[in-house]
Design an enzyme around this catalytic site. Structure first.
Site, PDB file in Angstrom:
ATOM      1  N   SER A 219      14.205  12.692   1.150  1.00 17.55           N
ATOM      2  CA  SER A 219      14.247  12.496  -0.305  1.00 17.55           C
ATOM      3  C   SER A 219      14.763  13.787  -0.923  1.00 17.55           C
ATOM      4  O   SER A 219      14.695  14.862  -0.298  1.00 17.55           O
ATOM      5  CB  SER A 219      12.829  12.221  -0.824  1.00 17.55           C
ATOM      6  OG  SER A 219      12.749  12.395  -2.220  1.00 17.55           O
TER       7      SER A 219
ATOM      8  N   TYR B  42       3.626  13.731  -1.450  1.00 20.97           N
ATOM      9  CA  TYR B  42       4.979  13.224  -1.159  1.00 20.97           C
ATOM     10  C   TYR B  42       5.934  14.382  -0.894  1.00 20.97           C
ATOM     11  O   TYR B  42       6.696  14.377   0.074  1.00 20.97           O
ATOM     12  CB  TYR B  42       5.450  12.376  -2.343  1.00 20.97           C
ATOM     13  CG  TYR B  42       6.737  11.625  -2.125  1.00 20.97           C
ATOM     14  CD1 TYR B  42       6.732  10.340  -1.580  1.00 20.97           C
ATOM     15  CD2 TYR B  42       7.973  12.178  -2.475  1.00 20.97           C
ATOM     16  CE1 TYR B  42       7.907   9.631  -1.393  1.00 20.97           C
ATOM     17  CE2 TYR B  42       9.154  11.482  -2.285  1.00 20.97           C
ATOM     18  CZ  TYR B  42       9.121  10.206  -1.747  1.00 20.97           C
ATOM     19  OH  TYR B  42      10.295   9.504  -1.562  1.00 20.97           O
TER      20      TYR B  42
HETATM   21  P1  NAD Z   1      10.153   0.219  -0.667  1.00 20.41           P
HETATM   22  O1  NAD Z   1       8.783   0.228  -1.244  1.00 20.41           O
HETATM   23  O2  NAD Z   1      11.153  -0.783  -1.130  1.00 20.41           O
HETATM   24  O3  NAD Z   1      10.073   0.156   0.941  1.00 20.41           O
HETATM   25  C1  NAD Z   1       9.071   0.817   1.679  1.00 20.41           C
HETATM   26  C2  NAD Z   1       8.907   0.109   3.002  1.00 20.41           C
HETATM   27  O4  NAD Z   1       7.885   0.770   3.753  1.00 20.41           O
HETATM   28  C3  NAD Z   1       8.472  -1.358   2.860  1.00 20.41           C
HETATM   29  O5  NAD Z   1       9.107  -2.122   3.846  1.00 20.41           O
HETATM   30  C4  NAD Z   1       6.969  -1.292   3.119  1.00 20.41           C
HETATM   31  O6  NAD Z   1       6.410  -2.500   3.586  1.00 20.41           O
HETATM   32  C5  NAD Z   1       6.953  -0.215   4.194  1.00 20.41           C
HETATM   33  N1  NAD Z   1       5.633   0.388   4.392  1.00 20.41           N
HETATM   34  C6  NAD Z   1       4.816   0.967   3.488  1.00 20.41           C
HETATM   35  N2  NAD Z   1       3.685   1.372   4.086  1.00 20.41           N
HETATM   36  C7  NAD Z   1       3.795   1.051   5.397  1.00 20.41           C
HETATM   37  C8  NAD Z   1       2.951   1.210   6.541  1.00 20.41           C
HETATM   38  N3  NAD Z   1       1.743   1.777   6.456  1.00 20.41           N
HETATM   39  N4  NAD Z   1       3.384   0.738   7.721  1.00 20.41           N
HETATM   40  C9  NAD Z   1       4.596   0.131   7.839  1.00 20.41           C
HETATM   41  N5  NAD Z   1       5.446  -0.029   6.799  1.00 20.41           N
HETATM   42  C10 NAD Z   1       5.035   0.415   5.602  1.00 20.41           C
HETATM   43  O7  NAD Z   1      10.700   1.693  -0.944  1.00 20.41           O
HETATM   44  P2  NAD Z   1      12.138   2.356  -0.719  1.00 20.41           P
HETATM   45  O8  NAD Z   1      12.519   2.873  -2.051  1.00 20.41           O
HETATM   46  O9  NAD Z   1      13.084   1.504   0.014  1.00 20.41           O
HETATM   47  O10 NAD Z   1      11.676   3.592   0.199  1.00 20.41           O
HETATM   48  C11 NAD Z   1      12.055   3.733   1.554  1.00 20.41           C
HETATM   49  C12 NAD Z   1      12.057   5.221   1.897  1.00 20.41           C
HETATM   50  O11 NAD Z   1      12.987   5.879   1.050  1.00 20.41           O
HETATM   51  C13 NAD Z   1      10.711   5.923   1.694  1.00 20.41           C
HETATM   52  O12 NAD Z   1      10.482   6.834   2.746  1.00 20.41           O
HETATM   53  C14 NAD Z   1      10.906   6.649   0.378  1.00 20.41           C
HETATM   54  O13 NAD Z   1      10.089   7.798   0.292  1.00 20.41           O
HETATM   55  C15 NAD Z   1      12.371   7.007   0.472  1.00 20.41           C
HETATM   56  N6  NAD Z   1      13.020   7.309  -0.805  1.00 20.41           N
HETATM   57  C16 NAD Z   1      13.074   6.377  -1.823  1.00 20.41           C
HETATM   58  C17 NAD Z   1      13.692   6.713  -3.030  1.00 20.41           C
HETATM   59  C18 NAD Z   1      13.799   5.735  -4.208  1.00 20.41           C
HETATM   60  O14 NAD Z   1      14.131   6.165  -5.314  1.00 20.41           O
HETATM   61  N7  NAD Z   1      13.563   4.451  -4.032  1.00 20.41           N
HETATM   62  C19 NAD Z   1      14.234   7.988  -3.186  1.00 20.41           C
HETATM   63  C20 NAD Z   1      14.170   8.891  -2.132  1.00 20.41           C
HETATM   64  C21 NAD Z   1      13.552   8.541  -0.953  1.00 20.41           C
END
Ligand code: NAD
Length: 261
Positions: free
Chosen positions: A143, A156
């Site tokens: 991130s 985080y």
């Molecule tokens: P999202 O909530 O759409 O997806 C998260 C996924 O992780 C889902 O499939 C959820 O079921 C799974 N998950 C959560 N807890 C879990 C557990 N204990 N065991 C197994 N699976 C689990 O979110 P996203 O935005 O797609 O995020 C994905 C990654 O990207 C994360 O690591 C997040 O920190 C990172 N990220 C997101 C953003 C953003 O703005 N959306 C920005 C930077 C980084």
């Protein structure tokens, strides 16, 4: 070289960035193991659609990324189901926002477990097979918060800085084995989760959609545009290619200029 003979496991791939990466890998002919939480019927529909749309094998593991034994079993089952595990995408992640002195201890532990320790546990289990076969790609979704901080996101930010550190270490350890380890560091990514927040914020603050996007959500992002899940996925595919074989131990920003400031 085509990725057609490869097999991948993508943690947290039932929605958002992880699902986009899984679908992009399937487009390249890669068999995928999905992982994450959600409605069982929807997950099965997603899995079946990947097989139908892309002509690959797709399986699902409901392993909890906060549980080391479940992570090890997930990796081992993925490897035996497809014969190899060549591409590991450590993507599962959650967020919690709170001042440090009020931060729930169980939330801290959960975020460190899911966002950081699962990267170690899954990599630890996947590396022996990759080493034997002398080919592997480990891609961690970090991130912008692996490089800079924001208040109230202590767990985080700590976890994501840890992911960047782990990525460097693993990149060095595996450099002579044909295995690359990198992280992608998105800024604000347009996901259904973000999209759903907009109407409520418009009402609560009496703002237009454009004002919510520019002045509330994207204050830190100079382009004033969201990153898309498909952009993150496209870069993940590039990292799997032979063109990226000399890219390892690195943290690649995709944040509309956020961390340049
Ligand atoms: P999202 O909530 O759409 O997806 C998260 C996924 O992780 C889902 O499939 C959820 O079921 C799974 N998950 C959560 N807890 C879990 C557990 N204990 N065991 C197994 N699976 C689990 O979110 P996203 O935005 O797609 O995020 C994905 C990654 O990207 C994360 O690591 C997040 O920190 C990172 N990220 C997101 C953003 C953003 O703005 N959306 C920005 C930077 C980084």
């Amino acid at each position: 070289m085509s990725l057609k003979t490869r097999n991948a496991l993508i943690t947290g791939s039932t929605s958002g960035i992880g699902l986009a990466i899984a679908r992009a890998l399937a487009t390249e002919g890669v068999n995928v193991t999905l992982n994450g939480f959600g409605d069982a019927g929807e997950i099965e529909a997603t899995r079946a659609a990947i097989e139908k749309d892309f002509g690959v094998k797709a399986r699902y593991s409901g392993a909890d990324m906060s549980k080391p034994d479940q992570i090890a079993a997930m990796v081992s089952e993925a490897e035996s189901a497809f014969g190899t595990l060549d591409i590991l995408v450590n993507n599962a992640g959650i967020q919690h926002v709170s001042p440090i002195e009020n931060f729930p201890i169980d939330k801290w532990d959960q975020i460190i477990a899911i966002n950081l320790s699962s990267v170690f546990h899954a990599s630890r289990a996947a590396i022996p097979g990759m080493k034997t076969r002398k080919w592997g790609r480990i891609i961690n979704t970090a991130s912008a918060h692996s490089l800079v901080a924001s208040p109230f996101k202590s767990a985080y930010v700590s976890a994501k800085h840890g992911v960047a550190g782990f990525t460097k270490t693993a990149g060095l350890e595996l450099a002579t084995f044909g295995i690359t380890v990198n992280c992608i560091s998105p800024g604000y990514v347009w996901t259904p989760l973000v999209e759903k927040q907009i109407p409520d914020t418009m009402k609560a603050r009496n703002l237009t959609k454009e004002q919510v996007i520019n002045d509330v959500l994207l204050t830190a992002q100079p382009t004033k545009q969201f990153v898309t899940v498909d952009q993150v996925a496209a870069f993940a595919i590039f990292l799997c290619s032979d063109a990226a074989s000399q890219m390892t131990g690195s943290n690649y920003s995709m944040d509309g200029g956020w961390t340049a400031a």
